[in-house]
Design a protein around this motif. Structure first.
Motif, PDB file in Angstrom:
ATOM      1  N   GLY A 103     -13.113  36.347   4.011  1.00  0.00           N
ATOM      2  CA  GLY A 103     -13.571  35.652   5.207  1.00  0.00           C
ATOM      3  C   GLY A 103     -13.112  34.211   5.311  1.00  0.00           C
ATOM      4  O   GLY A 103     -13.714  33.425   6.048  1.00  0.00           O
ATOM      5  N   TYR A 104     -12.035  33.838   4.622  1.00  0.00           N
ATOM      6  CA  TYR A 104     -11.581  32.445   4.622  1.00  0.00           C
ATOM      7  C   TYR A 104     -10.800  32.119   5.894  1.00  0.00           C
ATOM      8  O   TYR A 104     -10.337  33.011   6.601  1.00  0.00           O
ATOM      9  CB  TYR A 104     -10.765  32.156   3.362  1.00  0.00           C
ATOM     10  N   HIS A 105     -10.670  30.837   6.173  1.00  0.00           N
ATOM     11  CA  HIS A 105     -10.170  30.393   7.483  1.00  0.00           C
ATOM     12  C   HIS A 105      -9.256  29.188   7.353  1.00  0.00           C
ATOM     13  O   HIS A 105      -9.236  28.499   6.331  1.00  0.00           O
ATOM     14  CB  HIS A 105     -11.354  30.014   8.374  1.00  0.00           C
ATOM     15  N   ALA A 106      -8.536  28.914   8.429  1.00  0.00           N
ATOM     16  CA  ALA A 106      -7.587  27.805   8.477  1.00  0.00           C
ATOM     17  C   ALA A 106      -8.291  26.455   8.336  1.00  0.00           C
ATOM     18  O   ALA A 106      -9.476  26.301   8.633  1.00  0.00           O
ATOM     19  CB  ALA A 106      -6.798  27.857   9.776  1.00  0.00           C
ATOM     20  N   LYS A 107      -7.520  25.481   7.918  1.00  0.00           N
ATOM     21  CA  LYS A 107      -8.014  24.135   7.633  1.00  0.00           C
ATOM     22  C   LYS A 107      -8.255  23.335   8.907  1.00  0.00           C
ATOM     23  O   LYS A 107      -7.725  23.646   9.980  1.00  0.00           O
ATOM     24  CB  LYS A 107      -7.011  23.396   6.750  1.00  0.00           C
ATOM     25  N   ALA A 108      -9.057  22.280   8.782  1.00  0.00           N
ATOM     26  CA  ALA A 108      -9.289  21.353   9.890  1.00  0.00           C
ATOM     27  C   ALA A 108      -7.957  20.786  10.372  1.00  0.00           C
ATOM     28  O   ALA A 108      -7.082  20.451   9.575  1.00  0.00           O
ATOM     29  CB  ALA A 108     -10.212  20.225   9.445  1.00  0.00           C
ATOM     30  N   GLY A 109      -7.815  20.694  11.684  1.00  0.00           N
ATOM     31  CA  GLY A 109      -6.581  20.203  12.288  1.00  0.00           C
ATOM     32  C   GLY A 109      -5.629  21.307  12.675  1.00  0.00           C
ATOM     33  O   GLY A 109      -4.607  21.055  13.323  1.00  0.00           O
ATOM     34  N   ASN A 113      -6.887  29.281  14.095  1.00  0.00           N
ATOM     35  CA  ASN A 113      -8.156  30.005  14.155  1.00  0.00           C
ATOM     36  C   ASN A 113      -9.064  29.198  15.073  1.00  0.00           C
ATOM     37  O   ASN A 113      -9.180  27.975  14.897  1.00  0.00           O
ATOM     38  CB  ASN A 113      -8.761  30.122  12.745  1.00  0.00           C
ATOM     39  N   PRO A 114      -9.719  29.812  16.058  1.00  0.00           N
ATOM     40  CA  PRO A 114     -10.625  29.048  16.924  1.00  0.00           C
ATOM     41  C   PRO A 114     -11.739  28.347  16.145  1.00  0.00           C
ATOM     42  O   PRO A 114     -12.331  27.393  16.649  1.00  0.00           O
ATOM     43  CB  PRO A 114     -11.214  30.113  17.858  1.00  0.00           C
ATOM     44  N   LEU A 115     -11.987  28.812  14.911  1.00  0.00           N
ATOM     45  CA  LEU A 115     -13.064  28.269  14.091  1.00  0.00           C
ATOM     46  C   LEU A 115     -12.530  27.459  12.906  1.00  0.00           C
ATOM     47  O   LEU A 115     -13.253  27.234  11.931  1.00  0.00           O
ATOM     48  CB  LEU A 115     -13.953  29.414  13.581  1.00  0.00           C
ATOM     49  N   ALA A 116     -11.290  26.986  12.997  1.00  0.00           N
ATOM     50  CA  ALA A 116     -10.690  26.218  11.905  1.00  0.00           C
ATOM     51  C   ALA A 116     -11.506  24.960  11.614  1.00  0.00           C
ATOM     52  O   ALA A 116     -11.917  24.246  12.530  1.00  0.00           O
ATOM     53  CB  ALA A 116      -9.256  25.842  12.261  1.00  0.00           C
ATOM     54  N   HIS A 117     -11.731  24.685  10.339  1.00  0.00           N
ATOM     55  CA  HIS A 117     -12.430  23.474   9.918  1.00  0.00           C
ATOM     56  C   HIS A 117     -12.277  23.357   8.407  1.00  0.00           C
ATOM     57  O   HIS A 117     -11.802  24.284   7.747  1.00  0.00           O
ATOM     58  CB  HIS A 117     -13.918  23.525  10.299  1.00  0.00           C
ATOM     59  N   THR A 118     -12.693  22.241   7.869  1.00  0.00           N
ATOM     60  CA  THR A 118     -12.758  22.072   6.422  1.00  0.00           C
ATOM     61  C   THR A 118     -14.135  21.534   6.077  1.00  0.00           C
ATOM     62  O   THR A 118     -14.434  20.359   6.324  1.00  0.00           O
ATOM     63  CB  THR A 118     -11.656  21.131   5.890  1.00  0.00           C
ATOM     64  N   THR A 119     -14.988  22.428   5.628  1.00  0.00           N
ATOM     65  CA  THR A 119     -16.371  22.165   5.224  1.00  0.00           C
ATOM     66  C   THR A 119     -17.287  21.838   6.396  1.00  0.00           C
ATOM     67  O   THR A 119     -18.367  22.385   6.520  1.00  0.00           O
ATOM     68  CB  THR A 119     -16.448  21.050   4.158  1.00  0.00           C
ATOM     69  N   ALA A 133      -5.271  19.686   3.398  1.00  0.00           N
ATOM     70  CA  ALA A 133      -5.859  20.676   2.501  1.00  0.00           C
ATOM     71  C   ALA A 133      -6.925  21.499   3.212  1.00  0.00           C
ATOM     72  O   ALA A 133      -7.534  21.056   4.190  1.00  0.00           O
ATOM     73  CB  ALA A 133      -6.464  19.975   1.280  1.00  0.00           C
ATOM     74  N   SER A 134      -7.148  22.686   2.701  1.00  0.00           N
ATOM     75  CA  SER A 134      -8.172  23.594   3.215  1.00  0.00           C
ATOM     76  C   SER A 134      -9.302  23.713   2.207  1.00  0.00           C
ATOM     77  O   SER A 134      -9.215  23.217   1.075  1.00  0.00           O
ATOM     78  CB  SER A 134      -7.569  24.979   3.451  1.00  0.00           C
ATOM     79  N   GLU A 135     -10.353  24.417   2.611  1.00  0.00           N
ATOM     80  CA  GLU A 135     -11.415  24.735   1.657  1.00  0.00           C
ATOM     81  C   GLU A 135     -10.846  25.528   0.484  1.00  0.00           C
ATOM     82  O   GLU A 135     -11.222  25.309  -0.675  1.00  0.00           O
ATOM     83  CB  GLU A 135     -12.529  25.518   2.351  1.00  0.00           C
ATOM     84  N   PHE A 136      -9.903  26.449   0.781  1.00  0.00           N
ATOM     85  CA  PHE A 136      -9.293  27.222  -0.300  1.00  0.00           C
ATOM     86  C   PHE A 136      -8.568  26.311  -1.283  1.00  0.00           C
ATOM     87  O   PHE A 136      -8.619  26.559  -2.497  1.00  0.00           O
ATOM     88  CB  PHE A 136      -8.311  28.259   0.251  1.00  0.00           C
ATOM     89  N   THR A 137      -7.883  25.282  -0.809  1.00  0.00           N
ATOM     90  CA  THR A 137      -7.176  24.368  -1.709  1.00  0.00           C
ATOM     91  C   THR A 137      -8.113  23.871  -2.799  1.00  0.00           C
ATOM     92  O   THR A 137      -7.823  23.971  -4.003  1.00  0.00           O
ATOM     93  CB  THR A 137      -6.620  23.157  -0.936  1.00  0.00           C
ATOM     94  N   VAL A 220      -7.948  11.942  -2.498  1.00  0.00           N
ATOM     95  CA  VAL A 220      -8.414  12.696  -1.350  1.00  0.00           C
ATOM     96  C   VAL A 220      -8.694  11.718  -0.220  1.00  0.00           C
ATOM     97  O   VAL A 220      -9.230  10.630  -0.435  1.00  0.00           O
ATOM     98  CB  VAL A 220      -9.673  13.524  -1.692  1.00  0.00           C
ATOM     99  N   THR A 221      -8.279  12.092   0.979  1.00  0.00           N
ATOM    100  CA  THR A 221      -8.528  11.284   2.175  1.00  0.00           C
ATOM    101  C   THR A 221      -9.236  12.155   3.193  1.00  0.00           C
ATOM    102  O   THR A 221      -8.754  13.250   3.514  1.00  0.00           O
ATOM    103  CB  THR A 221      -7.228  10.733   2.773  1.00  0.00           C
ATOM    104  N   VAL A 222     -10.362  11.673   3.676  1.00  0.00           N
ATOM    105  CA  VAL A 222     -11.127  12.385   4.694  1.00  0.00           C
ATOM    106  C   VAL A 222     -10.987  11.628   6.002  1.00  0.00           C
ATOM    107  O   VAL A 222     -11.345  10.444   6.083  1.00  0.00           O
ATOM    108  CB  VAL A 222     -12.608  12.491   4.306  1.00  0.00           C
ATOM    109  N   GLU A 223     -10.425  12.299   7.006  1.00  0.00           N
ATOM    110  CA  GLU A 223     -10.297  11.714   8.344  1.00  0.00           C
ATOM    111  C   GLU A 223     -11.433  12.260   9.208  1.00  0.00           C
ATOM    112  O   GLU A 223     -11.467  13.459   9.515  1.00  0.00           O
ATOM    113  CB  GLU A 223      -8.938  12.060   8.949  1.00  0.00           C
TER     114      GLU A 223
END
Length: 266
Positions: A103-109, A113-119, A133-137, A220-223
């Motif tokens: 059930g994993y999904h694409a990263k933020a940005g 995936n319409p539901l792409a995000h990171t955390t 990076a993604s959650e999977f990364t 790590v950089t969080v935008e």
């Protein structure tokens, strides 16, 4: 042989809208069922390949999504959130033969995936050493800290490609592809069959699996979407402003990156 399974929902076959992921929404129950069914298919594939135990981390939102009465006797499940920096991988350890992901999904940005995000949807991108990076990364590198290879992933087409870029010998099953707010998906029945076969193949071939390597030091950089969230996160010890809506944190120790993310993204 023990297998660790981290289960999310936004890469489940058929999913296309946030209402299908959120407790209390009318559509949620249907997709909770489909998430559970994909987890069961993964468990059965692992069992067919010789697994004696599967530890499942319910890793979506509340951590209370999987229908527990459907789980086989050889499975255990970690529900809810402990607060530990391993987050979606909490419960993994060096005694596991492999980590698998459903059930994993694409990263933020991403637009894959319409539901792409990171955390969280409060961030526009998360970067590790300058790469988006993604959650999977982070989860695959968390598993690697314990010496556990990431052997299988199911989810949207982009996260499958990203997983193969980080772990070239990982087995993947693409469940859907995003087009703006739409998603083109395979059927849930086809997804379950492919997940069973994919996990079995991945576990049968564990001798060839390797852990991903991203050499330190790490940054790590969080935008953030919102500047006020960036200001709040900048007060984490060692964090620094990195642009009008971004915060960075660096360490030689990947666990410290995990610990920082645990609070920066809270």
């Amino acid at each position: 042989m023990k297998i660790f399974l981290s289960a999310d929902i936004e890469g489940t076959a058929g999913i296309a809208h946030w209402d299908e992921t959120e407790r209390g929404k009318a559509d949620y129950c249907e997709f909770r069922e489909l998430m559970t069914a994909e987890v069961l298919a993964a468990c059965e594939g692992a069992r067919a390949a010789g697994a004696t135990e599967v530890l499942i981390k319910d890793a979506h939102d509340s951590g209370r999504n999987i229908i527990v009465d459907r789980l086989p006797a050889y499975a255990r499940i970690m529900r809810g959130w402990s607060g530990h920096p391993d987050t979606m991988m909490f419960g993994i350890g060096p005694d596991f033969a492999a980590a698998i992901y459903t059930g994993y999904h694409a990263k933020a940005g991403s637009e894959a995936n319409p539901l792409a995000h990171t955390t969280t949807t409060r961030v526009s991108r998360v970067l590790l050493n300058g790469e988006v990076a993604s959650e999977f990364t982070f989860n695959a590198l968390c598993a690697a800290r314990y010496g556990v290879p990431s052997a299988f992933l199911s989810g949207d087409t982009e996260i499958c490609a990203d997983a193969r870029a980080l772990v070239p010998n990982i087995v993947t099953v693409a469940t859907l592809e995003g087009f703006g707010r739409a998603a083109l998906s395979i059927s849930p029945a086809q997804a379950r069959e492919a997940i069973f076969e994919g996990v079995k193949k991945a576990i049968d071939g564990l001798v060839d699996r390797t852990v991903p390597v991203v050499p330190g030091p790490y940054e790590v950089t969080v935008e953030f979407v919102n500047a006020t969230d960036a200001y709040r996160a900048s007060w984490y010890p060692g964090a620094r402003a990195s642009g009008p809506r971004a915060v960075s944190f660096a360490s030689d120790d990947f666990f410290e990156i995990q610990r920082a993310l645990r609070f920066l993204l809270a």
